[in-house]
Design a protein around this motif. Structure first.
Motif, PDB file in Angstrom:
ATOM      1  N   GLY A 331      29.409  28.847  71.764  1.00 34.89           N
ATOM      2  CA  GLY A 331      30.197  29.580  70.785  1.00 34.89           C
ATOM      3  C   GLY A 331      30.415  28.856  69.480  1.00 34.89           C
ATOM      4  O   GLY A 331      31.239  29.280  68.667  1.00 34.89           O
ATOM      5  N   ILE A 332      29.678  27.766  69.229  1.00 36.16           N
ATOM      6  CA  ILE A 332      29.860  27.041  67.969  1.00 36.16           C
ATOM      7  C   ILE A 332      28.811  27.452  66.922  1.00 36.16           C
ATOM      8  O   ILE A 332      28.907  27.055  65.772  1.00 36.16           O
ATOM      9  N   ILE A 333      27.815  28.241  67.344  1.00 31.51           N
ATOM     10  CA  ILE A 333      26.855  28.827  66.403  1.00 31.51           C
ATOM     11  C   ILE A 333      27.094  30.328  66.366  1.00 31.51           C
ATOM     12  O   ILE A 333      26.983  31.014  67.389  1.00 31.51           O
ATOM     13  N   THR A 334      27.449  30.833  65.192  1.00 31.48           N
ATOM     14  CA  THR A 334      27.729  32.258  65.016  1.00 31.48           C
ATOM     15  C   THR A 334      26.515  32.933  64.399  1.00 31.48           C
ATOM     16  O   THR A 334      26.060  32.549  63.323  1.00 31.48           O
ATOM     17  N   VAL A 335      25.985  33.939  65.089  1.00 28.42           N
ATOM     18  CA  VAL A 335      24.834  34.707  64.604  1.00 28.42           C
ATOM     19  C   VAL A 335      25.334  36.091  64.193  1.00 28.42           C
ATOM     20  O   VAL A 335      25.879  36.830  65.013  1.00 28.42           O
ATOM     21  N   ASN A 336      25.147  36.447  62.941  1.00 26.05           N
ATOM     22  CA  ASN A 336      25.623  37.739  62.433  1.00 26.05           C
ATOM     23  C   ASN A 336      24.549  38.815  62.396  1.00 26.05           C
ATOM     24  O   ASN A 336      24.856  39.983  62.201  1.00 26.05           O
ATOM     25  N   SER A 337      23.284  38.425  62.578  1.00 23.95           N
ATOM     26  CA  SER A 337      22.174  39.367  62.491  1.00 23.95           C
ATOM     27  C   SER A 337      21.920  40.038  63.837  1.00 23.95           C
ATOM     28  O   SER A 337      21.584  39.369  64.828  1.00 23.95           O
TER      29      SER A 337
END
Length: 393
Positions: A331-337
């Motif tokens: 959960g420390i990398i946020t992917v918005n695509s």
């Protein structure tokens, strides 16, 4: 067959019906129907069939219903309620468990033939690389993230490159967050045919870095263009997110395999031509000179030499994608695509150990994200931690 179908008959109706059967042509048709204006994608879950239940008082119900859902069952039961407004009851859960234990006995095959939602339908033959539950959760969050859409217009000179507004269906560039004054950014670039022989799209991922993670802020992905234009796009985006008041706040990591060599050669040539009659003027040049390039070194080397950027092979790909996966799962990398998350859902570990999308499926967005992750992990993470630049701060 599709080419022979009528396009103008007012009474035309074409119905394509099938179980998912992996990420094949039918999955491509399904995705196309979801995007189309003149088609409709209709998902029919197993729970629509009222015969798929074990009645209270039956031996199967007493054996397979213990009064509570498993964690995985609770997740997709909630998704069915949220997506389709249908409440799955205990008799249906008893049937699901009975069917799995006494007939199917293989989770992927069970979801393929009896999917609770469309996201569970398309199962892969190999071992999934990213956790399906996390992908489903992040997909819901990404659906609510607004973004701006653009296309690039090129001439024969970088200085004349323009960015224009575009409809989301025709956008090459999506921007969730514009440059922030105190931001540090990682840019991963995967040129067409750079990471594999069928990766035919140019892709750039831009992430904002923190000491405790990173968040996707922009994504460029298209099959249009060439290596020179791709070099210009990398420099354009790097320049846009560069802050001249912060020392090297942007780091760029390029897939250097194959066509990537020509991309890097163009970037180097543009810097050499600064101040010449065909080069960049000083107002742009000082921005580009502030961009940091990723320096590759073997992880087991104590005093080995450095090389510019990243060359993906079996071993480096393993490290790169595992770093991306670890950050995403934690959960420390946020992917918005949403498109990137869809590609992530297809990634699997093959029988030979390779991490890839099955067949000729695309993974350009995932590779570019992995390149950005390695840049954060190797160069920015410690630097930002020492400066105390966390998400909260």
């Amino acid at each position: 067959i599709e080419a022979s179908l009528a396009e103008s008959n007012p009474n035309r109706l074409f119905i394509w019906e099938s179980t998912a059967r992996g990420y094949n042509h039918f999955e491509e048709m399904w995705q196309s129907a979801k995007r189309a204006r003149t088609q409709k994608a209709i998902f029919i879950g197993w729970w629509r069939n009222d015969l798929y239940r074990k009645k209270k008082g039956s031996p199967e119900h007493s054996i397979y219903w213990n009064g509570e859902l498993t964690k995985e069952e609770a997740r997709w039961v909630a998704e069915v309620k949220d997506l389709y407004g249908f409440e799955i009851d205990d008799e249906q859960i008893a049937w699901w468990r009975w069917k799995f234990e006494e007939n199917i006995r293989e989770e992927a095959k069970m979801f393929e033939n009896y999917p609770p939602t469309e996201d569970y339908a398309f199962q892969m033959s190999g071992s999934k690389f990213f956790t399906a539950a996390n992908l489903s959760d992040r997909r819901k969050i990404a659906q609510g993230q607004p973004f701006d859409c653009f296309r690039f217009l090129f001439t024969d000179a970088f200085r004349d490159t323009k960015l224009i507004d575009a409809h989301k269906d025709f956008a090459q560039l999506k921007v969730w967050h514009k440059p922030k004054p105190g931001g540090y950014y990682m840019i991963g670039g995967d040129p067409a045919y750079g990471s594999s022989d069928w990766a035919d799209r140019f892709c750039v991922q831009v992430y904002r870095g923190y000491a405790d993670g990173m968040e996707q802020v922009a994504e460029y992905c298209t099959s249009e263009g060439d290596t020179t234009q791709f070099a210009w796009i990398l420099l354009y985006l790097a320049g846009a997110y560069t802050n001249p008041n912060l020392q090297a706040n942007v780091i760029m990591n390029l897939e250097i395999n194959g066509p990537g060599q020509n991309v890097w050669a163009e970037i180097q040539n543009m810097k050499r031509l600064i101040g010449t009659s065909v080069g960049l003027d000083s107002s742009i040049a000082h921005v580009l000179l502030n961009i940091q390039n990723y320096l590759y070194k073997r992880q087991d080397s104590l005093h080995g030499s450095y090389n510019y950027h990243f060359k993906t092979d079996y071993h480096t790909k393993e490290r790169m994608l595992n770093a991306y996966k670890d950050g995403f799962e934690r959960g420390i990398i946020t992917v918005n695509s949403q498109a990137c998350i869809a590609e992530m859902a297809r990634i699997q570990r093959e029988e030979n150990g390779d991490i890839a999308a099955p067949g000729r499926k695309k993974a350009d967005r995932v590779i570019a994200s992995g390149l950005a992750t390695v840049a954060w992990h190797d160069f920015f993470r410690i630097r930002l931690a020492q400066a105390g630049i966390t998400r909260a701060k």
